[in-house]
Write a protein that holds these residues in place. Structure first.
Motif, PDB file in Angstrom:
ATOM      1  N   THR A   1      44.776   7.620  24.082  1.00  0.00           N
ATOM      2  CA  THR A   1      44.900   7.747  25.530  1.00  0.00           C
ATOM      3  C   THR A   1      45.225   9.197  25.878  1.00  0.00           C
ATOM      4  O   THR A   1      46.155   9.772  25.315  1.00  0.00           O
ATOM      5  CB  THR A   1      46.027   6.826  26.033  1.00  0.00           C
ATOM      6  N   PRO A   2      44.490   9.803  26.801  1.00  0.00           N
ATOM      7  CA  PRO A   2      44.812  11.175  27.202  1.00  0.00           C
ATOM      8  C   PRO A   2      46.050  11.190  28.112  1.00  0.00           C
ATOM      9  O   PRO A   2      46.312  10.239  28.842  1.00  0.00           O
ATOM     10  CB  PRO A   2      43.569  11.635  27.956  1.00  0.00           C
ATOM     11  N   GLY A   3      46.786  12.278  28.042  1.00  0.00           N
ATOM     12  CA  GLY A   3      47.964  12.425  28.880  1.00  0.00           C
ATOM     13  C   GLY A   3      48.425  13.865  28.918  1.00  0.00           C
ATOM     14  O   GLY A   3      47.689  14.787  28.549  1.00  0.00           O
ATOM     15  N   ILE A   4      49.657  14.038  29.342  1.00  0.00           N
ATOM     16  CA  ILE A   4      50.270  15.356  29.481  1.00  0.00           C
ATOM     17  C   ILE A   4      51.634  15.308  28.804  1.00  0.00           C
ATOM     18  O   ILE A   4      52.351  14.308  28.910  1.00  0.00           O
ATOM     19  CB  ILE A   4      50.454  15.719  30.966  1.00  0.00           C
ATOM     20  N   ALA A   5      52.004  16.381  28.112  1.00  0.00           N
ATOM     21  CA  ALA A   5      53.326  16.456  27.499  1.00  0.00           C
ATOM     22  C   ALA A   5      54.053  17.719  27.947  1.00  0.00           C
ATOM     23  O   ALA A   5      53.450  18.773  28.137  1.00  0.00           O
ATOM     24  CB  ALA A   5      53.234  16.430  25.973  1.00  0.00           C
ATOM     25  N   THR A   6      55.360  17.576  28.127  1.00  0.00           N
ATOM     26  CA  THR A   6      56.284  18.678  28.364  1.00  0.00           C
ATOM     27  C   THR A   6      57.392  18.500  27.328  1.00  0.00           C
ATOM     28  O   THR A   6      57.280  17.665  26.441  1.00  0.00           O
ATOM     29  CB  THR A   6      56.868  18.612  29.787  1.00  0.00           C
ATOM     30  N   PHE A   7      58.477  19.281  27.443  1.00  0.00           N
ATOM     31  CA  PHE A   7      59.603  19.058  26.533  1.00  0.00           C
ATOM     32  C   PHE A   7      60.926  19.202  27.248  1.00  0.00           C
ATOM     33  O   PHE A   7      61.016  19.788  28.311  1.00  0.00           O
ATOM     34  CB  PHE A   7      59.528  19.955  25.294  1.00  0.00           C
ATOM     35  N   TYR A   8      61.956  18.623  26.620  1.00  0.00           N
ATOM     36  CA  TYR A   8      63.310  18.708  27.162  1.00  0.00           C
ATOM     37  C   TYR A   8      64.276  18.987  26.015  1.00  0.00           C
ATOM     38  O   TYR A   8      63.899  18.946  24.844  1.00  0.00           O
ATOM     39  CB  TYR A   8      63.680  17.440  27.933  1.00  0.00           C
ATOM     40  N   THR A   9      65.528  19.290  26.342  1.00  0.00           N
ATOM     41  CA  THR A   9      66.481  19.709  25.309  1.00  0.00           C
ATOM     42  C   THR A   9      67.815  18.958  25.331  1.00  0.00           C
ATOM     43  O   THR A   9      68.625  19.144  24.430  1.00  0.00           O
ATOM     44  CB  THR A   9      66.780  21.220  25.436  1.00  0.00           C
ATOM     45  N   ASN A  10      68.076  18.143  26.324  1.00  0.00           N
ATOM     46  CA  ASN A  10      69.327  17.384  26.406  1.00  0.00           C
ATOM     47  C   ASN A  10      69.043  15.939  26.021  1.00  0.00           C
ATOM     48  O   ASN A  10      68.458  15.201  26.801  1.00  0.00           O
ATOM     49  CB  ASN A  10      69.869  17.419  27.841  1.00  0.00           C
ATOM     50  N   TYR A  11      69.456  15.501  24.822  1.00  0.00           N
ATOM     51  CA  TYR A  11      69.013  14.214  24.289  1.00  0.00           C
ATOM     52  C   TYR A  11      69.995  13.056  24.492  1.00  0.00           C
ATOM     53  O   TYR A  11      69.609  11.900  24.371  1.00  0.00           O
ATOM     54  CB  TYR A  11      68.695  14.345  22.805  1.00  0.00           C
ATOM     55  N   VAL A  12      71.244  13.354  24.742  1.00  0.00           N
ATOM     56  CA  VAL A  12      72.264  12.304  24.893  1.00  0.00           C
ATOM     57  C   VAL A  12      73.045  12.601  26.162  1.00  0.00           C
ATOM     58  O   VAL A  12      73.420  13.749  26.383  1.00  0.00           O
ATOM     59  CB  VAL A  12      73.203  12.285  23.665  1.00  0.00           C
ATOM     60  N   PRO A  13      73.304  11.633  26.998  1.00  0.00           N
ATOM     61  CA  PRO A  13      72.951  10.218  26.883  1.00  0.00           C
ATOM     62  C   PRO A  13      71.486   9.985  27.233  1.00  0.00           C
ATOM     63  O   PRO A  13      70.845  10.819  27.871  1.00  0.00           O
ATOM     64  CB  PRO A  13      73.858   9.539  27.892  1.00  0.00           C
ATOM     65  N   SER A  14      70.971   8.830  26.822  1.00  0.00           N
ATOM     66  CA  SER A  14      69.592   8.471  27.141  1.00  0.00           C
ATOM     67  C   SER A  14      69.564   7.132  27.871  1.00  0.00           C
ATOM     68  O   SER A  14      70.490   6.327  27.739  1.00  0.00           O
ATOM     69  CB  SER A  14      68.757   8.389  25.861  1.00  0.00           C
TER      70      SER A  14
END
Length: 138
Positions: free
Chosen positions: A22-35
């Motif tokens: 499936t095509p899509g878009i990705a970005t990124f983040y850096t704060n993993y907790v809390p989720s």
């Protein structure tokens, strides 16, 4: 005999599903907790947050996806590394421009983080249970 046929049909369906990413878009983040899925429980670094299109009221929590960069979405030329990354959905990214918001570490495996946003193909892993042992098919 009927069980064997059902298992075989399931395996073939998974392989067909795998062949069509499936095509899509990705970005990124850096704060993993809390989720949103696991609270303050650390889930490691190969994780991602689901954008609104995948979130489905949290039904995607804990699901495993393989993500591959397919090209740039901005002027950064050739961001893709040629590698895929496998991530676990641990969070929600409401209002994100992306389908999947990868951890910085996961993003860096598939693309240059300087790009910030990339085009991707993604597949969800499917689990089947045969007799007493689970079979993981991509």
């Amino acid at each position: 005999m009927e069980k064997t046929t059902l298992i075989f049909v399931g395996i073939i369906a998974s392989l067909v599903s795998f062949a069509s990413a499936t095509p899509g878009i990705a970005t990124f983040y850096t704060n993993y907790v809390p989720s949103a899925c696991f609270g303050s429980q650390d889930q490691g670094k190969m994780i991602a947050a689901a954008g609104d299109a995948l979130w489905n009221n949290g039904a995607v929590c804990g699901k495993i996806f393989t993500v591959t960069c397919t090209g740039p979405r901005n002027p950064v030329p050739h961001p893709c590394t040629g590698k895929s990354v496998t991530v676990k959905i641990v969070d929600h990214c409401p209002g994100c421009p992306s389908t999947i918001d990868l951890s910085r570490e996961a993003f860096a495996l598939t693309a240059n983080p300087v790009a910030g946003i990339i085009n991707i193909d993604y597949n969800q892993y499917a689990y089947f249970t045969s007799l007493s042992s689970p079979l993981l098919l991509q």
